[in-house]
Design a protein around this motif. Structure first.
Motif, PDB file in Angstrom:
ATOM      1  N   ILE A  11       8.001  10.410  -3.131  1.00 58.34           N
ATOM      2  CA  ILE A  11       9.330  10.846  -2.723  1.00 58.34           C
ATOM      3  C   ILE A  11       9.204  11.807  -1.557  1.00 58.34           C
ATOM      4  O   ILE A  11       8.443  12.765  -1.604  1.00 58.34           O
ATOM      5  CB  ILE A  11      10.071  11.519  -3.903  1.00 58.34           C
ATOM      6  CG1 ILE A  11      10.264  10.509  -5.036  1.00 58.34           C
ATOM      7  CG2 ILE A  11      11.416  12.068  -3.454  1.00 58.34           C
ATOM      8  CD1 ILE A  11      10.847  11.121  -6.280  1.00 58.34           C
ATOM      9  N   ASP A  12       9.976  11.556  -0.505  1.00 57.15           N
ATOM     10  CA  ASP A  12       9.945  12.403   0.674  1.00 57.15           C
ATOM     11  C   ASP A  12      10.983  13.508   0.503  1.00 57.15           C
ATOM     12  O   ASP A  12      12.115  13.401   0.966  1.00 57.15           O
ATOM     13  CB  ASP A  12      10.235  11.575   1.923  1.00 57.15           C
ATOM     14  CG  ASP A  12      10.026  12.374   3.197  1.00 57.15           C
ATOM     15  OD1 ASP A  12       9.374  13.433   3.127  1.00 57.15           O
ATOM     16  OD2 ASP A  12      10.515  11.943   4.253  1.00 57.15           O
ATOM     17  N   THR A  25      21.573  13.956   7.060  1.00 56.78           N
ATOM     18  CA  THR A  25      20.649  12.979   7.612  1.00 56.78           C
ATOM     19  C   THR A  25      19.203  13.351   7.307  1.00 56.78           C
ATOM     20  O   THR A  25      18.918  14.440   6.793  1.00 56.78           O
ATOM     21  CB  THR A  25      20.858  12.874   9.128  1.00 56.78           C
ATOM     22  OG1 THR A  25      20.063  11.806   9.660  1.00 56.78           O
ATOM     23  CG2 THR A  25      20.450  14.169   9.807  1.00 56.78           C
ATOM     24  N   THR A  26      18.282  12.449   7.611  1.00 55.15           N
ATOM     25  CA  THR A  26      16.850  12.730   7.540  1.00 55.15           C
ATOM     26  C   THR A  26      16.331  12.933   8.958  1.00 55.15           C
ATOM     27  O   THR A  26      17.073  12.772   9.932  1.00 55.15           O
ATOM     28  CB  THR A  26      16.090  11.580   6.865  1.00 55.15           C
ATOM     29  OG1 THR A  26      16.299  10.365   7.623  1.00 55.15           O
ATOM     30  CG2 THR A  26      16.594  11.343   5.447  1.00 55.15           C
ATOM     31  N   TRP A 227      14.258  17.647   1.704  1.00 55.00           N
ATOM     32  CA  TRP A 227      13.513  18.897   1.739  1.00 55.00           C
ATOM     33  C   TRP A 227      14.511  20.042   1.759  1.00 55.00           C
ATOM     34  O   TRP A 227      15.467  20.032   2.537  1.00 55.00           O
ATOM     35  CB  TRP A 227      12.602  18.949   2.960  1.00 55.00           C
ATOM     36  CG  TRP A 227      11.520  17.925   2.907  1.00 55.00           C
ATOM     37  CD1 TRP A 227      11.459  16.757   3.590  1.00 55.00           C
ATOM     38  CD2 TRP A 227      10.347  17.972   2.086  1.00 55.00           C
ATOM     39  NE1 TRP A 227      10.326  16.057   3.261  1.00 55.00           N
ATOM     40  CE2 TRP A 227       9.614  16.783   2.329  1.00 55.00           C
ATOM     41  CE3 TRP A 227       9.848  18.891   1.157  1.00 55.00           C
ATOM     42  CZ2 TRP A 227       8.423  16.497   1.689  1.00 55.00           C
ATOM     43  CZ3 TRP A 227       8.648  18.598   0.524  1.00 55.00           C
ATOM     44  CH2 TRP A 227       7.945  17.417   0.798  1.00 55.00           C
ATOM     45  N   ARG A 228      14.279  21.021   0.906  1.00 59.19           N
ATOM     46  CA  ARG A 228      15.246  22.111   0.749  1.00 59.19           C
ATOM     47  C   ARG A 228      15.551  22.796   2.077  1.00 59.19           C
ATOM     48  O   ARG A 228      16.702  23.128   2.377  1.00 59.19           O
ATOM     49  CB  ARG A 228      14.719  23.140  -0.264  1.00 59.19           C
ATOM     50  CG  ARG A 228      15.702  24.247  -0.599  1.00 59.19           C
ATOM     51  CD  ARG A 228      15.070  25.264  -1.537  1.00 59.19           C
ATOM     52  NE  ARG A 228      14.759  24.681  -2.831  1.00 59.19           N
ATOM     53  CZ  ARG A 228      15.597  24.646  -3.862  1.00 59.19           C
ATOM     54  NH1 ARG A 228      16.813  25.165  -3.727  1.00 59.19           N
ATOM     55  NH2 ARG A 228      15.225  24.111  -5.007  1.00 59.19           N
ATOM     56  N   GLN A 229      14.500  23.020   2.903  1.00 55.83           N
ATOM     57  CA  GLN A 229      14.726  23.747   4.153  1.00 55.83           C
ATOM     58  C   GLN A 229      15.553  22.947   5.146  1.00 55.83           C
ATOM     59  O   GLN A 229      16.050  23.495   6.133  1.00 55.83           O
ATOM     60  CB  GLN A 229      13.385  24.142   4.794  1.00 55.83           C
ATOM     61  CG  GLN A 229      12.544  22.972   5.283  1.00 55.83           C
ATOM     62  CD  GLN A 229      11.590  22.472   4.225  1.00 55.83           C
ATOM     63  OE1 GLN A 229      11.802  22.706   3.047  1.00 55.83           O
ATOM     64  NE2 GLN A 229      10.524  21.803   4.647  1.00 55.83           N
ATOM     65  N   ALA A 239      27.034  21.206  -2.821  1.00 60.40           N
ATOM     66  CA  ALA A 239      26.103  20.249  -3.410  1.00 60.40           C
ATOM     67  C   ALA A 239      25.266  20.908  -4.503  1.00 60.40           C
ATOM     68  O   ALA A 239      25.071  22.120  -4.527  1.00 60.40           O
ATOM     69  CB  ALA A 239      25.186  19.667  -2.340  1.00 60.40           C
ATOM     70  N   GLN A 240      24.758  20.088  -5.398  1.00 62.08           N
ATOM     71  CA  GLN A 240      23.825  20.539  -6.433  1.00 62.08           C
ATOM     72  C   GLN A 240      22.419  20.153  -6.014  1.00 62.08           C
ATOM     73  O   GLN A 240      22.155  18.979  -5.721  1.00 62.08           O
ATOM     74  CB  GLN A 240      24.171  19.907  -7.777  1.00 62.08           C
ATOM     75  CG  GLN A 240      23.194  20.273  -8.890  1.00 62.08           C
ATOM     76  CD  GLN A 240      23.530  19.589 -10.199  1.00 62.08           C
ATOM     77  OE1 GLN A 240      24.592  18.995 -10.342  1.00 62.08           O
ATOM     78  NE2 GLN A 240      22.612  19.665 -11.149  1.00 62.08           N
ATOM     79  N   LEU A 241      21.504  21.127  -5.987  1.00 61.95           N
ATOM     80  CA  LEU A 241      20.117  20.877  -5.630  1.00 61.95           C
ATOM     81  C   LEU A 241      19.266  20.991  -6.890  1.00 61.95           C
ATOM     82  O   LEU A 241      19.248  22.028  -7.546  1.00 61.95           O
ATOM     83  CB  LEU A 241      19.631  21.872  -4.579  1.00 61.95           C
ATOM     84  CG  LEU A 241      20.438  21.951  -3.277  1.00 61.95           C
ATOM     85  CD1 LEU A 241      19.789  22.937  -2.318  1.00 61.95           C
ATOM     86  CD2 LEU A 241      20.584  20.583  -2.643  1.00 61.95           C
TER      87      LEU A 241
END
Length: 290
Positions: A11-12, A25-26, A227-229, A239-241
């Motif tokens: 998982i990225d 976006t990614t 990625w959190r950052q 949003a829920q992380l």
């Protein structure tokens, strides 16, 4: 409860973002380009490193424009005449989750293989497969609420009010549909349609199957890894992380069990190493004097 992807997969990301339409976006557009490049579409880069992809018949063109003049990161146009005006156009801005763009390009690749009667198929009111209201259906099935926010507009809005789809009726300016947000369809996420976190537009002639592929991806209840950052401060409080768990231990195989049992078994000396007495044995030598 939302289904969680298997954490043992590659998982990225280090968090899941839910609802997925707040994931943004990614860092790469490769997943969205892949379905078209798999069909040997032509890929070129301009001097600013923007990617331009065109179909073999030059009737469908995609631009991935990180260095474009505005926030339209993805622009896809289709043509009846490769030298004429676009028959339809779609735009995804620079914060649309890449998975939604990939859903569109995957459906576009399928439609292109079926020919121009499919990838240029205009919506037809009342038609079971080309009804312009069909893109609303996947959202309504997930609890989105049907709405009419203003005259001439039908809409579906997420239960939390942080995403929506709008379908405009009546006559629209074809040129404005391709260059502004005044288009037949508009998708958005954020606190309001006027100040969205991200938006996507589609002009009047956009095939319904392509739009429905996007709304199906948006309606999917499973979260998206990020990625959190990179999630951005704009989703705080919205949003829920959920942290992505590290890979779990590998289940033992029958060979592993057999090897473990063998390692615990006491060692047995060979028979030849055990001293035995017989009449042919030599007498023991006397021990040392004390």
């Amino acid at each position: 409860m939302n289904a969680q992807p298997d954490p043992r997969h590659d998982i990225d990301g280090d968090v899941y973002v839910s609802p997925r339409y707040l994931a943004s976006t990614t860092e790469t557009g490769d997943p969205a380009l892949a379905p078209l490049l798999a069909l040997s579409w032509n890929l070129q880069y301009d001097e600013d490193s923007n990617a331009h992809v065109s179909a073999p018949d030059r009737r469908v063109r995609l631009g991935y424009l990180p260095e474009g003049e505005d926030d339209g990161l993805w622009r896809i146009n289709a043509y009846k005449d490769s030298f004429g005006l676009p028959a339809w156009g779609v735009c995804f801005n620079d914060r649309v989750p890449t998975e939604f763009v990939t859903a569109f390009t995957t459906a576009l690749a399928t439609a292109y293989e079926q020919g121009p009667d499919v990838y240029l198929a205009r919506p037809v009111p009342g038609n079971d497969e080309r009804n312009p209201f069909l893109p609303l259906v996947p959202l309504l099935k997930q609890g989105w609420e049907f709405d009419r926010p203003r005259r001439g507009v039908f809409a579906a809005q997420a239960p939390d009010g942080l995403a929506g789809l709008e379908f405009a009726t009546g006559d629209l300016d074809p040129a404005a549909e391709l260059t502004t947000r005044d288009a037949r369809w508009q998708l958005w996420a954020g606190t309001s349609v006027d100040r969205p976190v991200w938006y996507a537009t589609a002009s009047t002639g956009t095939p319904i199957a392509l739009l429905t592929a996007v709304t199906q991806s948006i309606a999917d209840p499973s979260p998206l890894p990020r990625w959190r950052q990179d999630t951005g401060s704009y989703i705080k409080g919205m949003a829920q992380l959920t942290p992505i768990l590290p890979p779990g231990p590998r289940a033992p195989t029958p060979f592993d069990v057999q090897r473990d049992v063998a390692s615990r078994r006491p060692a047995v000396l060979p028979a030849a190493s055990v001293p035995r007495w017989s009449t042919a044995s030599r007498p023991a030598l006397p021990g040392p004097r004390r």
